[in-house]
Structure formats: structure tokens, C-alpha cells
Design a protein around this motif. Structure first.
Motif, PDB file in Angstrom:
ATOM      1  N   ARG A  18     -29.273 -46.094  84.452  1.00 45.27           N
ATOM      2  CA  ARG A  18     -30.687 -45.562  84.104  1.00 45.27           C
ATOM      3  C   ARG A  18     -31.056 -44.068  84.824  1.00 45.27           C
ATOM      4  O   ARG A  18     -31.491 -43.363  84.318  1.00 45.27           O
ATOM      5  CB  ARG A  18     -31.633 -46.441  84.405  1.00 45.27           C
ATOM      6  CG  ARG A  18     -31.642 -47.950  83.537  1.00 45.27           C
ATOM      7  CD  ARG A  18     -32.634 -49.021  84.038  1.00 45.27           C
ATOM      8  NE  ARG A  18     -32.620 -50.101  83.545  1.00 45.27           N
ATOM      9  CZ  ARG A  18     -33.227 -51.167  83.720  1.00 45.27           C
ATOM     10  NH1 ARG A  18     -34.286 -51.033  84.485  1.00 45.27           N
ATOM     11  NH2 ARG A  18     -32.902 -52.362  83.164  1.00 45.27           N
ATOM     12  N   SER A 105     -36.270 -43.673  80.577  1.00 43.23           N
ATOM     13  CA  SER A 105     -35.004 -44.025  80.504  1.00 43.23           C
ATOM     14  C   SER A 105     -34.738 -45.273  80.967  1.00 43.23           C
ATOM     15  O   SER A 105     -35.317 -45.800  81.925  1.00 43.23           O
ATOM     16  CB  SER A 105     -34.298 -43.059  81.581  1.00 43.23           C
ATOM     17  OG  SER A 105     -32.826 -43.439  81.613  1.00 43.23           O
ATOM     18  N   THR A 106     -34.312 -46.275  80.046  1.00 44.11           N
ATOM     19  CA  THR A 106     -33.629 -47.420  80.566  1.00 44.11           C
ATOM     20  C   THR A 106     -32.289 -47.821  80.170  1.00 44.11           C
ATOM     21  O   THR A 106     -31.678 -46.991  79.385  1.00 44.11           O
ATOM     22  CB  THR A 106     -34.904 -48.606  80.024  1.00 44.11           C
ATOM     23  OG1 THR A 106     -34.550 -49.979  80.466  1.00 44.11           O
ATOM     24  CG2 THR A 106     -34.834 -48.526  78.482  1.00 44.11           C
ATOM     25  N   ASN A 108     -29.574 -49.256  77.191  1.00 45.94           N
ATOM     26  CA  ASN A 108     -29.645 -49.071  75.869  1.00 45.94           C
ATOM     27  C   ASN A 108     -30.042 -50.537  75.360  1.00 45.94           C
ATOM     28  O   ASN A 108     -30.945 -50.408  74.465  1.00 45.94           O
ATOM     29  CB  ASN A 108     -28.198 -48.977  75.454  1.00 45.94           C
ATOM     30  CG  ASN A 108     -27.173 -49.543  75.790  1.00 45.94           C
ATOM     31  OD1 ASN A 108     -27.478 -50.734  76.523  1.00 45.94           O
ATOM     32  ND2 ASN A 108     -26.020 -49.225  75.419  1.00 45.94           N
ATOM     33  N   THR A 111     -34.190 -50.464  75.390  1.00 43.83           N
ATOM     34  CA  THR A 111     -35.095 -49.470  74.741  1.00 43.83           C
ATOM     35  C   THR A 111     -36.011 -49.946  73.896  1.00 43.83           C
ATOM     36  O   THR A 111     -37.276 -49.358  74.127  1.00 43.83           O
ATOM     37  CB  THR A 111     -34.164 -48.429  74.368  1.00 43.83           C
ATOM     38  OG1 THR A 111     -33.053 -48.176  75.397  1.00 43.83           O
ATOM     39  CG2 THR A 111     -34.770 -47.113  73.899  1.00 43.83           C
ATOM     40  N   GLY A 115     -40.002 -49.893  74.476  1.00 45.60           N
ATOM     41  CA  GLY A 115     -40.741 -48.800  73.538  1.00 45.60           C
ATOM     42  C   GLY A 115     -42.053 -49.448  73.130  1.00 45.60           C
ATOM     43  O   GLY A 115     -43.111 -49.258  72.795  1.00 45.60           O
ATOM     44  N   GLY A 127     -37.825 -43.365  74.146  1.00 46.48           N
ATOM     45  CA  GLY A 127     -36.853 -43.963  74.976  1.00 46.48           C
ATOM     46  C   GLY A 127     -35.367 -43.344  74.983  1.00 46.48           C
ATOM     47  O   GLY A 127     -35.240 -43.071  73.815  1.00 46.48           O
ATOM     48  N   GLY A 129     -31.475 -44.306  75.940  1.00 47.14           N
ATOM     49  CA  GLY A 129     -30.803 -45.681  76.609  1.00 47.14           C
ATOM     50  C   GLY A 129     -29.579 -45.150  77.419  1.00 47.14           C
ATOM     51  O   GLY A 129     -28.882 -44.181  76.831  1.00 47.14           O
TER      52      GLY A 129
END
Length: 177
Positions: A18, A105-106, A108, A111, A115, A127, A129
Motif C-alpha cells: 500500500r 492507497s489500499t 486492490n 479499494t 471508497g 482510490g 489499489g
């Protein structure tokens, strides 16, 4: 956004992905001649952790070349909704822009739900991913699906009731023919 630390202080690989995704975005913006974005690391300190997750993430980014002055930490949150709510406060306090462009950012698989939480927090954000190891992805995707369904319990209940009614109706119509 945080995810727990190794030995209460080190960034694990899932969390590192991330951070690295955010750093890639950071470097691309700078390379395009745009102002360097601020990276807000979000995550509180669990009972078994020696420091807040956000501080460990910030240290990781600084150790990988991000200038400390381009980083901020949010150290109170314990879940994704709070990540968004508390980060929003920090962003608003740090900028003079009316509508700053915000990207989170997280991983995938997370995401979409992140959101949803951003929207709940009235945070206008997009977002990006980070890749997730293939062995972890099926379990994570199922967990996210269940979590999204539980967020929308009333809608799930409605769909379940409608499905049952249609099934009963289909059985009754089949017996009448």
C-alpha cells in the motif's frame, strides 16, 4: 491505511505494498512536474503495538526516499471509516485549497469498500489499489464481499426476502401447471 505491524513496530508486506503504491503515485506526480503530494499515513496504535501504524508507515516511506515534510500522520483511527474521517480533518487543516484532490492507497481488493467509507465520511476521494499476493487474494475478496453485504444489511434483507418470495411463487406456479 493501516493493517497491523510485525513485532508491534515493523511494516508487513501487505501494508508495504500500500505504501509503495502511494510512493509510486508520489514519484509520478513529481516526474510530471506537478507539486509533490502530501502523503497522509492513517492508522492508530493497537494494544500489542509499540507505535501507531501510521508512524511505522511514515518511517517506511521516509526510509524509502519520501521527504518527511511531505508526510503527515493520523494516529487515532481503528478502522477504515475512521481512517477516512480523521484523515479528512488533517487534510483540511493542512491545505488552503477549497477542493483538494485526494487519492487513497489500499490493496486492490479493499479499494471499493474503502471508497464507500470515504463517501460516508464526506471525503471526495479516489482510490488506487496495490497488488495483493495471489495466495491471499481469494480469502481477502470473500472477506470484502461479506463486509460490503454487512454494510448494506437492509438491502441484503430486502434482496433475500424478494428472492424467497420469487422462489415460492415459482414453486407454486410450477405445481399449478
Amino acid at each position: 491505511m493501516g493493517s497491523g505491524l510485525i513485532d508491534g513496530q515493523y511494516v508487513p508486506p501487505l501494508l508495504a505494498s500500500r505504501i509503495e503504491r502511494a510512493m509510486t503515485f508520489y514519484h509520478r506526480q513529481v516526474k510530471k512536474g506537478r507539486p509533490a503530494p502530501k502523503l497522509v499515513f492513517s492508522g492508530g496504535q493497537g494494544g500489542d503495538e509499540k507505535l501507531p501504524e501510521s508512524v511505522a508507515m511514515q518511517r517506511y516511506a521516509i526510509d524509502h526516499g519520501i521527504p518527511v515534510e511531505q508526510t503527515l500522520t493520523e494516529e487515532k483511527s481503528v478502522n477504515t471509516l475512521q481512517n477516512m474521517q480523521f484523515s479528512k480533518q488533517i487534510i483540511e487543516a493542512d491545505t488552503d485549497k477549497d477542493k483538494p484532490r485526494i487519492i487513497f492507497s489500499t490493496n486492490n481488493y479493499h479499494t471499493f469498500r474503502a471508497g464507500l467509507f470515504a463517501k460516508q465520511a464526506h471525503l471526495k476521494a479516489d482510490g488506487i489499489g496495490a497488488k495483493t499476493s495471489k495466495y491471499f487474494l481469494p480469502n481477502a475478496t470473500i472477506r470484502e464481499f461479506i463486509a460490503i453485504l454487512s454494510m448494506k444489511r437492509h438491502q441484503l434483507l430486502f434482496v433475500t426476502i424478494c428472492s424467497l418470495l420469487f422462489a415460492i411463487l415459482a414453486v407454486l406456479l410450477n405445481h399449478l401447471n
